[in-house]
Design a protein around this motif. Structure first.
Motif, mmCIF file in Angstrom:
data_model
loop_
_atom_site.group_PDB
_atom_site.id
_atom_site.type_symbol
_atom_site.label_atom_id
_atom_site.label_comp_id
_atom_site.label_asym_id
_atom_site.label_seq_id
_atom_site.Cartn_x
_atom_site.Cartn_y
_atom_site.Cartn_z
ATOM 1 N N VAL A 82 0.833 -1.209 0.000
ATOM 2 C CA VAL A 82 0.000 0.000 0.000
ATOM 3 C C VAL A 82 0.871 1.264 0.000
ATOM 4 N N ALA A 83 1.924 1.264 0.815
ATOM 5 C CA ALA A 83 2.786 2.452 0.903
ATOM 6 C C ALA A 83 3.403 2.794 -0.447
ATOM 7 N N TYR A 84 3.956 1.795 -1.133
ATOM 8 C CA TYR A 84 4.629 2.043 -2.402
ATOM 9 C C TYR A 84 3.652 2.398 -3.519
ATOM 10 N N ALA A 85 2.466 1.786 -3.501
ATOM 11 C CA ALA A 85 1.507 2.018 -4.587
ATOM 12 C C ALA A 85 0.755 3.336 -4.436
ATOM 13 N N ASN A 86 0.846 3.974 -3.259
ATOM 14 C CA ASN A 86 0.031 5.165 -3.010
ATOM 15 C C ASN A 86 0.847 6.385 -2.595
ATOM 16 N N LYS A 87 2.121 6.403 -2.993
ATOM 17 C CA LYS A 87 3.009 7.512 -2.625
ATOM 18 C C LYS A 87 2.466 8.870 -3.045
#
Length: 379
Positions: A82-87
């Motif tokens: 989630v963190a990487y896909a929603n930067k």
């Protein structure tokens, strides 16, 4: 000496029927599920059936299930994914101070990469405040990750209320349900979660198995790169035998889960009754109203955790501190520290956790032996 295992929150024995279910997939049905010939089709069929079984157990759809190597990978895949896909939407994450290290260490790694993480405090029962969640939310919050039931003290959080709070916010909601799965009914729609982590070896399945529920539409980056397995989110040939065992463990859990949970609660009550009857000094850690039925964490004032564990082991009883034991010493639990600060309870607490093959006779013996040891050590 008859050994008594009351450390099921650490890992559980594999159910005999699970072992039986796995065996053909080591020998007869060994095909690669990505192969189009009949050897591959046979194992692909198993994966499809297992995915349906896993989905049914939490009220999800089969295409929302990603098989993993266990709870740690499921937690990591949810958090980093989630963190990487929603930067572009934000870099703020909310979690709690009492999460499993699979969550805490993942969040710490993201902090090193420039993300901001809010670690919510808990009260002396291990519960977070819904108001604290509200106050911590920001426009750039992309993920809230809060465990369902704590692995050390058993405290259960109000996941549905948190899910409702987040319904109108952009943040995705993940819960580590590893300890709750199998002893509490879980439905992802009722819980209003977007991601949910499960581990196989906590429900009498094989180690190295688990799954992550991912709600349709959740933006998540792949956890590995290679083939197109798991809808391109987790590359690599699937652990077919392990998944066969996981599916069987889930099936048994769905049939017997409620009955087992009631038995574990009875074990907990019986153990507390005997400890009270034996008139020893003890305190229960956790929330008696909102707690997992199979976990009992008890503080014995004046008795060091490591000394108590050694004495229990000599008596043939396998329990746990719930925290890391290294070089003969037990570090204070981060969970108990979050609940009690530097109080002595962080250094004299033992976790008993119940599961498959335990009997009421074993639990009663455990309670009497515990009381005997505590009386001697408290003197």
């Amino acid at each position: 000496m008859d050994l008594i295992y009351v450390d099921h929150a650490a890992t559980s024995p594999i159910h005999p029927e699970v072992v039986q279910e796995m065996m053909p997939y080591f020998t007869e049905y060994f095909g690669n599920p990505s192969s189009i010939h009949q050897f591959g089709r046979k194992t692909r069929q198993l994966l499809d059936e297992a995915r349906r079984t896993a989905a049914k157990s939490i009220g999800a759809a089969p295409n929302q299930i990603m098989f993993t190597s266990g709870g740690t990978e499921a937690d990591n895949a949810a958090i980093f994914g989630v963190a990487y896909a929603n930067k572009e939407r934000g870099n703020h994450i909310i979690t709690t101070q009492i999460e499993h290290h699979a969550v805490l260490h993942a969040c710490e790694e993201l902090e090193r990469q420039g993300f901001e993480v809010t670690y919510l405090p808990v009260d002396e029962k291990g519960r977070i405040s819904l108001q604290d969640v509200k106050d911590a939310l920001r426009e750039d919050t992309v993920l809230v990750t809060i465990m369902y039931g704590n692995n050390e003290v058993g405290t259960v959080q109000d996941i549905p209320a948190i899910g409702e709070l987040l319904e109108d916010h952009q943040a995705y909601f993940h819960t580590d349900a590893v300890q709750a799965y199998g002893v509490l009914p879980l439905n992802v729609d009722e819980l209003k979660v977007d991601l949910l982590s499960i581990s196989g070896h906590k429900i009498n399945g094989p180690k190295g198995t688990g799954f992550l529920y991912i709600r349709e539409g959740v933006a998540i980056a792949p956890s590995s790169f290679g083939g197109e397995q798991e809808r391109k989110r987790r590359a690599g040939t699937e652990n077919v035998a392990g998944i066969a065992g996981l599916a069987k463990a889930i099936s048994i859990m769905m049939e017997q889960g409620a009955e087992k949970a009631a038995a574990y609660l009875a074990y907990k009550e019986a153990m507390l009754a005997i400890l009270t009857q034996e008139d020893i000094n003890f305190q229960v850690n956790g929330d008696p109203e909102y707690g997992l039925p199979h976990i009992l964490n008890v503080s014995f004032p004046g008795v060091k955790t490591e000394v108590m564990l050694v004495n229990l082991d000599l008596a043939g009883i396998a329990a746990s501190s719930g925290s890391a034991c290294t070089a003969g010493s037990v570090e204070p639990s981060h969970v108990l520290t979050a609940m009690f600060g530097k109080a002595e309870r962080t250094k004299n607490s033992i976790r008993f956790s119940f599961g498959l093959n335990n009997t009421i006779e074993q639990i009663e013996k455990t309670a009497y032996e515990t009381a005997k040891i505590v009386k001697r050590l408290q003197k």
